[in-house]
Each structure stands twice: as structure tokens, then as C-alpha cells.
Design a protein around this motif. Structure first.
Motif, PDB file in Angstrom:
ATOM      1  N   PHE A   1       0.856  -1.185   0.000  1.00 21.33           N
ATOM      2  CA  PHE A   1       0.000   0.000   0.000  1.00 21.33           C
ATOM      3  C   PHE A   1       0.893   1.236   0.000  1.00 21.33           C
ATOM      4  O   PHE A   1       1.828   1.346   0.791  1.00 21.33           O
ATOM      5  N   THR A   2       0.607   2.175  -0.851  1.00 20.20           N
ATOM      6  CA  THR A   2       1.368   3.414  -0.877  1.00 20.20           C
ATOM      7  C   THR A   2       0.900   4.318   0.267  1.00 20.20           C
ATOM      8  O   THR A   2      -0.187   4.125   0.819  1.00 20.20           O
ATOM      9  N   PRO A   3       1.694   5.320   0.641  1.00 19.63           N
ATOM     10  CA  PRO A   3       1.256   6.244   1.687  1.00 19.63           C
ATOM     11  C   PRO A   3      -0.105   6.879   1.375  1.00 19.63           C
ATOM     12  O   PRO A   3      -0.921   7.071   2.274  1.00 19.63           O
ATOM     13  N   ILE A   4      -0.348   7.180   0.109  1.00 19.84           N
ATOM     14  CA  ILE A   4      -1.625   7.774  -0.286  1.00 19.84           C
ATOM     15  C   ILE A   4      -2.761   6.782  -0.059  1.00 19.84           C
ATOM     16  O   ILE A   4      -3.846   7.151   0.409  1.00 19.84           O
ATOM     17  N   GLN A   5      -2.514   5.518  -0.370  1.00 17.06           N
ATOM     18  CA  GLN A   5      -3.538   4.495  -0.163  1.00 17.06           C
ATOM     19  C   GLN A   5      -3.815   4.294   1.330  1.00 17.06           C
ATOM     20  O   GLN A   5      -4.964   4.128   1.744  1.00 17.06           O
ATOM     21  N   ILE A   6      -2.756   4.302   2.123  1.00 19.56           N
ATOM     22  CA  ILE A   6      -2.910   4.149   3.577  1.00 19.56           C
ATOM     23  C   ILE A   6      -3.756   5.285   4.139  1.00 19.56           C
ATOM     24  O   ILE A   6      -4.679   5.067   4.938  1.00 19.56           O
ATOM     25  N   SER A   7      -3.449   6.496   3.726  1.00 18.08           N
ATOM     26  CA  SER A   7      -4.179   7.656   4.247  1.00 18.08           C
ATOM     27  C   SER A   7      -5.623   7.677   3.766  1.00 18.08           C
ATOM     28  O   SER A   7      -6.456   8.397   4.333  1.00 18.08           O
ATOM     29  N   ALA A   8      -5.931   6.879   2.735  1.00 13.29           N
ATOM     30  CA  ALA A   8      -7.295   6.828   2.201  1.00 13.29           C
ATOM     31  C   ALA A   8      -8.196   5.872   2.977  1.00 13.29           C
ATOM     32  O   ALA A   8      -9.416   5.914   2.845  1.00 13.29           O
ATOM     33  N   LEU A   9      -7.594   5.002   3.780  1.00 12.85           N
ATOM     34  CA  LEU A   9      -8.382   4.027   4.533  1.00 12.85           C
ATOM     35  C   LEU A   9      -9.361   4.714   5.481  1.00 12.85           C
ATOM     36  O   LEU A   9      -9.021   5.697   6.131  1.00 12.85           O
ATOM     37  N   THR A  10     -10.551   4.178   5.552  1.00 10.36           N
ATOM     38  CA  THR A  10     -11.563   4.729   6.451  1.00 10.36           C
ATOM     39  C   THR A  10     -11.380   4.155   7.855  1.00 10.36           C
ATOM     40  O   THR A  10     -10.644   3.177   8.046  1.00 10.36           O
ATOM     41  N   VAL A  11     -12.055   4.735   8.812  1.00 10.49           N
ATOM     42  CA  VAL A  11     -11.989   4.240  10.197  1.00 10.49           C
ATOM     43  C   VAL A  11     -12.427   2.782  10.268  1.00 10.49           C
ATOM     44  O   VAL A  11     -11.783   1.953  10.921  1.00 10.49           O
ATOM     45  N   VAL A  12     -13.505   2.455   9.584  1.00  6.63           N
ATOM     46  CA  VAL A  12     -14.019   1.084   9.592  1.00  6.63           C
ATOM     47  C   VAL A  12     -12.999   0.127   8.996  1.00  6.63           C
ATOM     48  O   VAL A  12     -12.786  -0.983   9.516  1.00  6.63           O
ATOM     49  N   GLN A  13     -12.370   0.533   7.913  1.00 10.93           N
ATOM     50  CA  GLN A  13     -11.373  -0.326   7.260  1.00 10.93           C
ATOM     51  C   GLN A  13     -10.155  -0.535   8.155  1.00 10.93           C
ATOM     52  O   GLN A  13      -9.628  -1.639   8.254  1.00 10.93           O
ATOM     53  N   ILE A  14      -9.713   0.511   8.819  1.00 11.02           N
ATOM     54  CA  ILE A  14      -8.547   0.411   9.701  1.00 11.02           C
ATOM     55  C   ILE A  14      -8.811  -0.537  10.863  1.00 11.02           C
ATOM     56  O   ILE A  14      -7.955  -1.338  11.241  1.00 11.02           O
ATOM     57  N   ARG A  15     -10.002  -0.468  11.391  1.00 12.22           N
ATOM     58  CA  ARG A  15     -10.316  -1.273  12.574  1.00 12.22           C
ATOM     59  C   ARG A  15     -10.514  -2.754  12.286  1.00 12.22           C
ATOM     60  O   ARG A  15     -10.617  -3.543  13.235  1.00 12.22           O
ATOM     61  N   VAL A  16     -10.552  -3.152  11.008  1.00 10.00           N
ATOM     62  CA  VAL A  16     -10.672  -4.579  10.696  1.00 10.00           C
ATOM     63  C   VAL A  16      -9.326  -5.200  10.360  1.00 10.00           C
ATOM     64  O   VAL A  16      -9.240  -6.409  10.112  1.00 10.00           O
ATOM     65  N   LEU A  17      -8.272  -4.396  10.359  1.00  6.70           N
ATOM     66  CA  LEU A  17      -6.944  -4.946  10.086  1.00  6.70           C
ATOM     67  C   LEU A  17      -6.571  -5.950  11.166  1.00  6.70           C
ATOM     68  O   LEU A  17      -6.690  -5.664  12.350  1.00  6.70           O
ATOM     69  N   ILE A  18      -6.136  -7.115  10.745  1.00  6.79           N
ATOM     70  CA  ILE A  18      -5.811  -8.185  11.686  1.00  6.79           C
ATOM     71  C   ILE A  18      -4.313  -8.193  12.003  1.00  6.79           C
ATOM     72  O   ILE A  18      -3.523  -7.545  11.306  1.00  6.79           O
ATOM     73  N   PRO A  19      -3.885  -8.899  13.050  1.00 12.20           N
ATOM     74  CA  PRO A  19      -2.488  -8.883  13.491  1.00 12.20           C
ATOM     75  C   PRO A  19      -1.444  -9.091  12.394  1.00 12.20           C
ATOM     76  O   PRO A  19      -0.476  -8.325  12.315  1.00 12.20           O
ATOM     77  N   ILE A  20      -1.621 -10.102  11.531  1.00 11.10           N
ATOM     78  CA  ILE A  20      -0.584 -10.347  10.518  1.00 11.10           C
ATOM     79  C   ILE A  20      -0.520  -9.227   9.495  1.00 11.10           C
ATOM     80  O   ILE A  20       0.524  -9.009   8.872  1.00 11.10           O
ATOM     81  N   GLN A  21      -1.614  -8.523   9.317  1.00 11.76           N
ATOM     82  CA  GLN A  21      -1.608  -7.383   8.405  1.00 11.76           C
ATOM     83  C   GLN A  21      -0.900  -6.196   9.047  1.00 11.76           C
ATOM     84  O   GLN A  21      -0.084  -5.522   8.415  1.00 11.76           O
ATOM     85  N   LEU A  22      -1.191  -5.957  10.312  1.00 11.47           N
ATOM     86  CA  LEU A  22      -0.553  -4.859  11.032  1.00 11.47           C
ATOM     87  C   LEU A  22       0.950  -5.057  11.126  1.00 11.47           C
ATOM     88  O   LEU A  22       1.730  -4.115  11.004  1.00 11.47           O
TER      89      LEU A  22
END
Length: 219
Positions: free
Chosen positions: A87-108
Motif C-alpha cells: 500500500f502506498t502512503p496515499i492508499q494508507i491515508s485513504a483508509l476509512t476508520v471502519v477499514q482500519i479497525r478490521v486490520l488483523i495482526p498479521i496485516q498490522l
């Protein structure tokens, strides 16, 4: 697969959600950058979780901000760590609150320091369990946090207990981050956390931070 690869972007954009959901992994892999850029939001949301993991890292990195935000929570949660890592920095900053909160441990754990920085202050929407993963998985992720990000995390009230919770995490926290704590917040550090501070970190403590420490924290 060869037939899909021959489609013009306008033809890709004309595919129905049912047709999108019917694409095979082999067909998805052949999609070009131009074809992917033609995908509209309803089409992005139509991909199944099985199809999502078929996208190559290069294809993932070409998704636009609008396409990223169109992804459903279950699609985000099923992305492979290698897909998250591109994910590029622009893509990361585009993530919504809901999307961020579903990130699982191996993704983080797959997030790079540059990506952590790209979260800016929205990083404070991470849950306590997600913060704990960052704390234990990659110390460089901690050191990358800006003072503004630390301040944003502190504002959630869970930073001290769930993020800077052990000696390795404390030691990885740079001095400018420590200074982001107000005296009252710094007073919440327990004796183990205080003892984990490096000499460099201690030398940057303000007089207000030092004066508020109790005898039990110092010994």
C-alpha cells in the motif's frame, strides 16, 4: 484469461457486478493497470474475498483512493500481508476508520515504518488490541510515530496501558514521542516503564514530567 486481457478499459467498466464476481483468479491476475483503473466503486465492492487475494502486489499498489475506499471491511480483512505491505502512503491515508479497525495482526505486522507515518493522526482509531500488535511485532513501527501521532494516540486514553506497555516498546520510543506526554499522563507510567527509559530519553524529560514522578516510580 487472454480474452479478459484484451478488454479495453471501457469494456471493463461496463462489466456488471455479477460478471465481476464470476472472474477467476487467473483472469484477475491478467488485468492491466489501465483495466484496473477503469473499475468503478460498485465493481470493487463486488469482488469476493477469494478474488481479492488473487490481486498481485503490483495491481494492489495501483488502486486509486476512490477504489481503496470502496473496498468492504471483509475484503480489507482478507488481504494478504504482502498485499498490505505494498500500500502506498496515499492508499494508507485513504483508509476509512471502519477499514482500519478490521486490520488483523498479521496485516498490522506487515506495515512498514513509512506506512505507519502515512496514517497521520487517524492512527488513534486503532483498537487497544491492534495497538498491542504494533507494540510487540515491530519496534521500528513505534520509532516511526511522529510526535503528533503519539499525541493523537495519547488522546484515546489507552496508549500508556496498551501500546507503551513493555521495556522493548519504551526503549524504541524516541525522545520527541516521550515529550508528547503531559506531566499528568507521564505520571501514569509504572515503575517498569520508567526504568525502561534510555539515558537519552531521560535527558529530554521536562522538569514538569520529572517533578510529578512518585517515589515508587523512581526506585
Amino acid at each position: 484469461p487472454n480474452q479478459i486481457a484484451a478488454f479495453k478499459p471501457t469494456q471493463i467498466a461496463a462489466l456488471t457486478t455479477s460478471q465481476i464476481a464470476a472472474l477467476t483468479g487467473d483472469q484477475i491476475i491478467t488485468l492491466t493497470t489501465l483495466q484496473i483503473s477503469a473499475l468503478i466503486t460498485t465493481q470493487m465492492a463486488a469482488f469476493t474475498t477469494i478474488q481479492i487475494v488473487a490481486f498481485t502486489p503490483i495491481q494492489i499498489s495501483t488502486l486509486t483512493v476512490i477504489q481503496i475506499r470502496a473496498l468492504l471491511p471483509n475484503q480489507i480483512a482478507n488481504l494478504l500481508p504482502i498485499q498490505i505491505s505494498v500500500f502506498t502512503p496515499i492508499q494508507i491515508s485513504a483508509l476509512t476508520v471502519v477499514q482500519i479497525r478490521v486490520l488483523i495482526p498479521i496485516q498490522l505486522a506487515a506495515l512498514t515504518p513509512i506506512q505507519i507515518s502515512a496514517f497521520t493522526t487517524i492512527i488513534n482509531v486503532l483498537t487497544s488490541s491492534q495497538l498491542s500488535v504494533l507494540s510487540s511485532s515491530n519496534q521500528s513501527q513505534i520509532a516511526t510515530l511522529s510526535q503528533t501521532q503519539v499525541s493523537a494516540l495519547i488522546s484515546t486514553g489507552s496508549l500508556i496501558d496498551t501500546y507503551i506497555v513493555d521495556s522493548p516498546s519504551i526503549s524504541a520510543t524516541i525522545s520527541t514521542q516521550i515529550s508528547a506526554f503531559t506531566p499528568t499522563q507521564f505520571a501514569e507510567f509504572n515503575s517498569n516503564q520508567i526504568s525502561a527509559l534510555t539515558s537519552t530519553q531521560i535527558s529530554t524529560l521536562t522538569s514538569s514530567q520529572i517533578s510529578i514522578l512518585t517515589f515508587n516510580q523512581i526506585i
